[in-house]
Design an enzyme around this catalytic site. Structure first.
Site, PDB file in Angstrom:
ATOM      1  N   LYS A 108       5.160  -9.580  13.865  1.00 19.04           N
ATOM      2  CA  LYS A 108       4.445  -9.836  12.638  1.00 19.04           C
ATOM      3  C   LYS A 108       5.516 -10.823  11.855  1.00 19.04           C
ATOM      4  CE  LYS A 108       1.138  -8.192  10.028  1.00 19.04           C
ATOM      5  NZ  LYS A 108      -0.026  -7.509  10.391  1.00 19.04           N
ATOM      6  N   GLY A 222     -10.829  -7.781   0.135  1.00 19.51           N
ATOM      7  CA  GLY A 222     -10.377  -9.071   0.813  1.00 19.51           C
ATOM      8  C   GLY A 222     -11.109  -9.083   2.048  1.00 19.51           C
ATOM      9  N   ALA A 224     -10.729  -7.553   5.046  1.00 12.03           N
ATOM     10  CA  ALA A 224     -11.164  -6.179   5.469  1.00 12.03           C
ATOM     11  C   ALA A 224     -12.187  -5.511   4.730  1.00 12.03           C
ATOM     12  CB  ALA A 224      -9.669  -5.581   5.885  1.00 12.03           C
ATOM     13  N   GLY A 225     -11.788  -5.367   3.477  1.00  7.24           N
ATOM     14  CA  GLY A 225     -12.555  -4.618   2.627  1.00  7.24           C
ATOM     15  C   GLY A 225     -13.943  -5.103   2.354  1.00  7.24           C
TER      16      GLY A 225
END
Ligand code: NAD
Length: 418
Positions: A108, A222, A224-225
């Site tokens: 990450k 965003g 994902a949502g």
């Protein structure tokens, strides 16, 4: 404030204790020892000229564990990015990648900036300079970044271009989540939400949720949502609340999702959506809904508000939205938590398909990709449900952790690390 890395390690140790009670399952001490440390971390501080003058920009890339292959995981732009947060996210990627059985280790990265304070030209300069700083650390067979919070295909495009200029070669597999025109994959833009939705379909089936009657609240609007709202509403789910960093909107009769998306694009916020009530992000989490979808940041459900959660199912599209302490409370209250490393694994899965297409130079259509994704998410859900949740009466997170740890452990044994 909860330290995400300490929290994730506490959870790891507790899962290992739990696994000791599971007949036929052995997690070795050496496995736990290795999984409690990030293998490699790179911390960079580099100057970039912006309208404020010369600024020193702080960035990280962590390669947590590479037993199963090149490390893989997103890159975020956020003012709260620090080493511990990136380490926690890289640890989760380590588990996530093996959970869905893709041959990657976990990594990450992040840059500690508020991207809203910069112009596109400045963001491009920061992105390119970050790659100049870390280019020896990453590569298509080494460590492969992707988009995450406040980064997007455009940022990936700049980063890939900079990497290729330095190497003097065309290496699209160095980064995923790219625009389609330069080696991106069909389906990648909504794959996190789609993968989560495939998991939700199976969970709804198992836990008697009827899509045509079920209500949903989504925190974070965003990548994902927003896509989750768009997908779920088409299948009959009633999306009663959504939110972004400026606040939440609630309509008990169901929001017109397409109109909320149009407003978000225009005004940059869901707030003040006509006909809906403005509420806080905290209140959204406590709404009386069937399904709650945290799709923003970590540590939003803690021991303070876990008791007040009324949802039957939590679909964790965000990474780490539920703390270790909160998890225990939710489990006690029979809330089914579909954990991040399962629920949001669709993103990295389609990133893997993008990488495969880049390496082969052969590109697949959206239907092929979604069929492969659907099969993988469903298989993973049922492996956890049948082999752990039902068999040992544990929650999905424990199931997912144990299954992933066993896979990594086997690789580390076979490589002679243990
Ligand atoms: P994004 O930048 O596209 O969207 C983030 C959303 O969260 C925005 O709507 C923003 O306004 C909102 N937000 C920010 N702070 C908030 C707050 N305090 N309260 C409520 N909302 C807030 O990011 P994304 O890619 O959708 O990522 C969201 C989450 O999903 C992150 O935890 C990320 O790690 C995880 N995730 C994303 C992907 C992916 O492919 N995009 C894959 C796996 C996991």
């Amino acid at each position: 404030m909860t330290n995400p890395f300490n929290d994730s390690m506490e959870r790891l140790r507790s899962v290992v204790v739990e696994a000791k009670k599971m007949k036929g399952i052995t997690i070795k001490n050496e496995t736990l020892k290795i999984l409690q440390e990030a293998k490699r971390s790179l911390h960079v501080n580099f100057p970039v000229k912006t309208k404020k003058g010369t600024e020193i920009i702080n960035g990280y890339r962590v390669q947590y564990n590479d037993a199963l292959g090149p490390t893989k995981g997103g890159l975020r732009f956020h003012p709260e990015v620090d080493h511990d947060e990136v380490k926690a996210l890289a640890f989760w990627m380590t588990l996530k990648n093996t959970l869905v059985n893709i041959p990657y280790g976990g990594g990450k990265g992040g840059i500690t900036i508020n991207p809203k304070e910069y112009s596109q030209d400045e963001l491009e300069a920061i992105s390119r300079e970050f790659i100049r700083q870390i280019h020896t650390f990453i590569g298509p067979r080494k460590d492969i970044p992707a988009p995450d919070v406040y980064t997007n295909p455009q940022v990936m495009g700049w980063m890939m271009d900079e990497f290729n200029k330095i190497k003097g070669e065309h290496l699209p597999g160095v980064i995923t989540g790219k625009p389609l025109s330069i080696g991106g994959s069909e389906g990648r833009s909504f794959s996190t939400a789609m993968g989560g939705y495939y998991v939700l379909q199976e969970a709804a089936d198992q836990y008697d949720i009827n899509p045509n009657k079920a209500t949903v609240a989504i925190q974070g609007f965003g990548n994902a949502g927003m896509h989750l709202a768009h997908i779920a509403v088409k299948d009959g789910y009633k999306i009663v609340a959504v939110s972004d960093s400026q606040g939440a909107v609630y309509d008990e009769n169901g929001l017109d999702v397409e109109k909320v998306i149009a407003q978000k694009k225009k005004t940059k916020t869901v707030k003040d959506f006509p006909g809906a009530k403005n509420i806080t992000n905290e209140a959204l989490l406590e709404l009386d809904v069937d399904i709650l979808v945290p799709a923003a940041l970590a540590n939003v459900i803690t021991e303070k508000n876990a008791k007040k959660i009324k949802a039957k199912i939590i679909l964790e599209l965000a990474n780490g939205p539920v703390t270790f302490e909160a998890d225990k409370i939710l489990h006690k209250n029979d809330v089914v938590v579909l954990p991040d490393i399962l629920a949001n694994a669709g993103g990295v899965t389609v990133s893997y398909y993008e990488w495969m297409q880049n390496l082969q130079g052969d590109y697949w259509d959206e239907k092929t990709i979604l069929n492969k994704l659907n099969k993988k998410m469903k298989e993973t859900f049922y492996t956890l449900h049948e082999d752990y949740v039902k068999r040992f009466d544990v929650d999905f997170r424990t199931a997912a952790y144990v299954h992933a740890i066993l896979n990594i452990q086997q690789a580390m044994i076979d490589k002679g690390w243990i």
